[in-house]
Enzyme design. Structure first.
Site, short mmCIF file in Angstrom:
data_model
loop_
_atom_site.label_atom_id
_atom_site.label_comp_id
_atom_site.label_asym_id
_atom_site.label_seq_id
_atom_site.Cartn_x
_atom_site.Cartn_y
_atom_site.Cartn_z
N GLY A 10 0.81 -1.22 0.00
CA GLY A 10 0.00 0.00 0.00
C GLY A 10 0.84 1.27 0.00
O GLY A 10 2.08 1.21 -0.05
N ASN A 35 -6.37 -3.69 -2.62
CA ASN A 35 -6.40 -2.26 -2.94
C ASN A 35 -4.97 -1.77 -3.21
O ASN A 35 -4.64 -0.64 -2.90
CB ASN A 35 -7.04 -1.50 -1.76
CG ASN A 35 -7.34 -0.06 -2.10
OD1 ASN A 35 -7.63 0.28 -3.25
ND2 ASN A 35 -7.25 0.81 -1.11
N SER A 124 -4.95 6.21 13.28
CA SER A 124 -5.31 7.38 12.50
C SER A 124 -5.76 8.50 13.43
O SER A 124 -6.34 8.24 14.49
CB SER A 124 -6.47 7.01 11.57
OG SER A 124 -7.06 8.18 11.04
N TYR A 148 -15.01 3.21 9.83
CA TYR A 148 -13.57 3.15 9.61
C TYR A 148 -12.83 3.64 10.86
O TYR A 148 -11.95 2.96 11.39
CB TYR A 148 -13.16 4.01 8.40
CG TYR A 148 -11.69 4.32 8.37
CD1 TYR A 148 -10.78 3.33 8.06
CD2 TYR A 148 -11.22 5.59 8.70
CE1 TYR A 148 -9.41 3.60 8.09
CE2 TYR A 148 -9.86 5.86 8.72
CZ TYR A 148 -8.97 4.86 8.42
OH TYR A 148 -7.62 5.13 8.46
N LYS A 152 -10.45 1.59 13.87
CA LYS A 152 -9.10 1.94 14.34
C LYS A 152 -9.10 2.12 15.85
O LYS A 152 -8.18 1.67 16.55
CB LYS A 152 -8.62 3.22 13.65
CG LYS A 152 -8.37 3.08 12.16
CD LYS A 152 -7.15 2.20 11.89
CE LYS A 152 -6.88 2.00 10.42
NZ LYS A 152 -5.84 1.00 10.16
N1 UFG Z 1 -11.37 18.07 0.30
C1 UFG Z 1 -11.90 18.83 -0.72
N2 UFG Z 1 -12.10 18.24 -1.93
C2 UFG Z 1 -11.80 16.94 -2.18
C3 UFG Z 1 -11.26 16.17 -1.13
C4 UFG Z 1 -11.07 16.75 0.10
O1 UFG Z 1 -12.17 20.01 -0.53
O2 UFG Z 1 -12.01 16.47 -3.32
C5 UFG Z 1 -11.11 18.70 1.60
C6 UFG Z 1 -11.85 18.07 2.76
O3 UFG Z 1 -13.12 18.66 2.91
C7 UFG Z 1 -10.89 18.36 3.93
C8 UFG Z 1 -9.51 18.30 3.28
O4 UFG Z 1 -9.74 18.50 1.89
O5 UFG Z 1 -11.10 19.66 4.42
C9 UFG Z 1 -8.80 16.99 3.48
O6 UFG Z 1 -9.64 15.91 3.05
P1 UFG Z 1 -9.08 14.44 2.81
O7 UFG Z 1 -10.22 13.61 2.32
O8 UFG Z 1 -7.85 14.48 1.99
O9 UFG Z 1 -8.63 13.98 4.26
P2 UFG Z 1 -9.49 13.87 5.62
O10 UFG Z 1 -8.84 14.82 6.58
O11 UFG Z 1 -10.92 13.98 5.40
O12 UFG Z 1 -9.25 12.34 6.02
C10 UFG Z 1 -7.96 11.83 6.13
C11 UFG Z 1 -7.99 10.35 5.70
C12 UFG Z 1 -8.75 9.53 6.66
C13 UFG Z 1 -8.27 9.75 8.04
C14 UFG Z 1 -8.25 11.21 8.39
C15 UFG Z 1 -7.59 11.42 9.70
O13 UFG Z 1 -8.59 10.21 4.45
O14 UFG Z 1 -8.55 8.18 6.34
O15 UFG Z 1 -7.52 11.94 7.43
O16 UFG Z 1 -7.87 12.67 10.21
F1 UFG Z 1 -9.05 9.10 8.91
#
Ligand code: UFG
Length: 336
Positions: A10, A35, A124, A148, A152
């Site tokens: 991964g 994956n 996480s 998810y 964890k």
């Molecule tokens: N975002 C956008 N557009 C997108 C994707 C994300 O604006 O297409 C924004 C989200 O709203 C957020 C930021 O970008 O504000 C980060 O989003 P991510 O999806 O990249 O990451 P997250 O913080 O939501 O989640 C990540 C991992 C999870 C983990 C988490 C831990 O994906 O697996 O961090 O805090 F659990």
């Protein structure tokens, strides 16, 4: 010394394999490639000029796992294998609990049988409760809000119970913030199978003109520019954190959580700007409503990891953007 890596093909696993091999550890990898791609491991071998055993094994298959422990003199395990899509976990929670929780139970049973009691677990930042104050410290209140995250959190609790039952275990619970970037060689990186859920792989696909524009989820958060703030960490820094955590558990006992983040929060629009400035590629975007389940701000206090593991992140947002783009632009279809 031989270390078993579950989920080694991964994104974070493959980068950690490189760092471990470079530090002189022997590794054995198991992955069911549900994956991930075996090509990632071929590239790990190419980058390090070293060979290692790979087993196509599902963690739930106790007999096959037992066989891996019989064939190799494993001294510690770094456990990455698991499912990680938040949205999907809401749709198919049983599948997530089965893989992430039962998979870890099976692994620990087999480890115990073979007298292997040293474990680094991929947790996480999502285990922190949404009301917890930033910067998040390891004793901030916990409270995941989707299957998810709960899987964890549950595994963390199970591993603490395991240590309480037998103080000769040594377990590091690594709470990752937002890993992005790629190996500086451009040979390994993040390879999402479908439409990326996460911000950086979406940005790189927009940059590659595979997607029309970025959708920014909400600009009305209580943050400086209204968009969500996260603690982005370069995946190579994160991988080095695993090597440090391994060093710690090899020389101590306990069950301890560590934040692996930079301690710096950046907004969605700051990341877009950093990407544009670093690569010279413009990222068209539109502002949409908030994504359900998102919080405004999340960043780490990495002080405990610095004090106890002697680890801290060294790469900045520009390094992360440069390396993510090198990976995407030189591997337009990922490992395919
Ligand atoms: N975002 C956008 N557009 C997108 C994707 C994300 O604006 O297409 C924004 C989200 O709203 C957020 C930021 O970008 O504000 C980060 O989003 P991510 O999806 O990249 O990451 P997250 O913080 O939501 O989640 C990540 C991992 C999870 C983990 C988490 C831990 O994906 O697996 O961090 O805090 F659990």
């Amino acid at each position: 010394m031989c270390i078993l890596i579950t989920g080694g093909a991964g994104f974070i696993g493959s980068h950690t394999c490189v760092e471990l091999l470079n530090e002189g550890f022997d590794i054995v990898v198991i992955d069911n490639f549900s994956n991930s791609s075996p090509v990632a491991l071929e590239r790990v071998k190419e980058l390090t000029n070293q060979d290692f055993q790979i087993y196509d094994v599902n963690l739930l298959d106790k007999e096959k796992l037992d066989h891996v422990f019989k064939e190799n003199k494993i001294e510690a395990v770094i456990h990455f294998a698991g499912l990680k899509a938040v949205g999907e976990s809401v749709e198919i929670p049983l599948h997530y609990y089965q893989n992430n929780v039962t998979g870890t139970l099976v692994l620990c049973e087999v480890m115990k049988k073979h007298g292997v009691k040293k474990l680094v677990f991929s947790s996480s930042a999502t285990v922190y409760g949404t009301q917890a104050k930033v910067p998040l410290t390891e004793d901030s209140p916990l409270g995941a809000i989707n299957p998810y995250g709960r899987s964890k959190w549950m595994v963390e609790e199970i591993l603490r119970d395991l240590y309480i039952s037998d103080n000769s275990w040594s377990i590091a619970l690594l709470r990752y913030f937002n890993p992005i970037g790629a190996h500086g060689s451009g040979r390994i990186g993040e390879d999402p199978k479908d439409v990326p859920n996460n911000l950086m792989p979406y940005i790189t696909q927009v940059a590659a003109r595979k997607r029309e524009k970025l959708r920014v989820f909400g600009n009305d958060y209580p943050t400086p520019d209204g968009t969500g703030v996260r603690d982005y960490i370069h995946v190579v820094d994160l991988a080095k954190g695993h090597v440090k955590a391994l060093g710690k558990i090899l020389t101590s006992t306990g069950a301890e959580a560590y934040n692996l983040g930079t301690g710096v929060g950046n907004s969605v629009l700051e990341l877009v700007k950093a990407f544009e400035e670093t690569t010279g590629v413009t990222i068209p975007y539109e502002i949409l409503g908030r994504r359900p389940g998102d919080i405004a701000t999340c960043y780490a206090s990495p002080a405990k990891a610095k004090k106890d593991l002697g680890w801290e992140a060294t790469k900045d947002l520009k390094d992360m953007c440069k390396d993510a783009w090198k990976w995407q632009s030189t591997n337009p279809n990922g490992y395919e």
